[in-house]
Design an enzyme around this catalytic site. Sequence first.
Site, PDB file in Angstrom:
ATOM      1  N   HIS A 115      -4.700  -0.860  -1.406  1.00 56.48           N
ATOM      2  CA  HIS A 115      -4.522   0.546  -1.775  1.00 56.48           C
ATOM      3  C   HIS A 115      -4.954   0.722  -3.226  1.00 56.48           C
ATOM      4  CE1 HIS A 115      -2.061   1.669   1.714  1.00 56.48           C
ATOM      5  NE2 HIS A 115      -1.353   0.579   1.545  1.00 56.48           N
ATOM      6  N   ARG A 173       8.360  -7.770   2.409  1.00 52.44           N
ATOM      7  CA  ARG A 173       7.267  -6.813   2.109  1.00 52.44           C
ATOM      8  C   ARG A 173       6.463  -7.367   0.943  1.00 52.44           C
ATOM      9  NH1 ARG A 173       5.405  -1.782   2.937  1.00 52.44           N
ATOM     10  NH2 ARG A 173       6.662  -1.660   4.851  1.00 52.44           N
ATOM     11  N   CYS A 227      -4.809  -0.724   5.193  1.00 52.88           N
ATOM     12  CA  CYS A 227      -3.433  -1.131   5.514  1.00 52.88           C
ATOM     13  C   CYS A 227      -3.006  -0.669   6.910  1.00 52.88           C
ATOM     14  CB  CYS A 227      -2.505  -0.620   4.432  1.00 52.88           C
ATOM     15  SG  CYS A 227      -0.951  -1.518   4.386  1.00 52.88           S
TER      16      CYS A 227
HETATM   17  N1  GLN Z   1       3.618   0.093   8.060  1.00 51.65           N
HETATM   18  C1  GLN Z   1       2.644  -0.968   7.791  1.00 51.65           C
HETATM   19  C2  GLN Z   1       3.282  -2.183   7.082  1.00 51.65           C
HETATM   20  O1  GLN Z   1       4.317  -2.063   6.456  1.00 51.65           O
HETATM   21  C3  GLN Z   1       1.518  -0.434   6.921  1.00 51.65           C
HETATM   22  C4  GLN Z   1       1.993   0.025   5.542  1.00 51.65           C
HETATM   23  C5  GLN Z   1       0.892   0.681   4.727  1.00 51.65           C
HETATM   24  O2  GLN Z   1      -0.023   1.309   5.235  1.00 51.65           O
HETATM   25  N2  GLN Z   1       0.983   0.531   3.369  1.00 51.65           N
HETATM   26  O3  GLN Z   1       2.686  -3.267   7.117  1.00 51.65           O
END
Ligand code: GLN
Length: 247
Positions: free
Chosen positions: A198, A133, A99
């Site tokens: 993840h 998101r 990520c």
């Molecule tokens: N900050 C980055 C995003 O929101 C990565 C987030 C993360 O590593 N889960 O895409």
Amino acid sequence: MENSKNLKINIAHLYPKLLNIYGDWGNVLTIKKRCEWRNIEVEIDSIEIGDAIDIKKYDFYFLGGGQDQQQIEVSKELQKHKSPLQEARDENAVFLAICGGYQLLGHYYQPHNAEKLLGISLINAHTVAGEKRFIGNVTANCNFVTPQSIVGFENHSGLTYLGEDVEPLAIVSTGNGNNGQDKTEGAKYKNVFGTYLHGSFLPKNPQFADYLISKALKKRYKEEIELQTLDDYFEISAHNSLVNKKY
Ligand code: GLN
């Protein structure tokens, strides 16, 4: 298990104090345990801000995920190591980045209303912050491991777009992956692997963990080394519990 060759791999865990959300440390632990169960020695160095990186030492580099703020710090620090890490890539070192760490292996990550974060261009990709998101489980198909099914959990607003010479890690069947548009998830270039998964990723995808271990051993010993088979009953049960599950 007998390790007649006294095999070993050296791992650099990059910036674990900053990039380690959603249990991404579990990926390093998985590599460690799956090696130790085969009597393959593993040495893990945590590399923090200000530390040197001896690319002659390491066979495997890991970067976890992180929020935009932590990515700012790591982006600046990584610039100091850009050329050596590109050299490590070209010497077939294995990189696994999750990520936020994955985003920094591309050319840049452009967050909302903030300065562009430079990556280190290990892969020809770039990321821009999206309007929403992506949060949920992902099931995808990876054509270079067997079985091909991989699962994980995504939580990102970044949208990653791959350049022509970069393969996706997988093709999404459930979830969003790189950008929720082109059905790609993650990226593969040489032995550099990035993913939005993840969870952590490797415990529930043991075949992928072993694929990375094999690549790291080949980088170190310059030959294919067959891994002894492990009993993956629990890993496969965990994997199957997530296949095609959205939430
Ligand atoms: N900050 C980055 C995003 O929101 C990565 C987030 C993360 O590593 N889960 O895409």
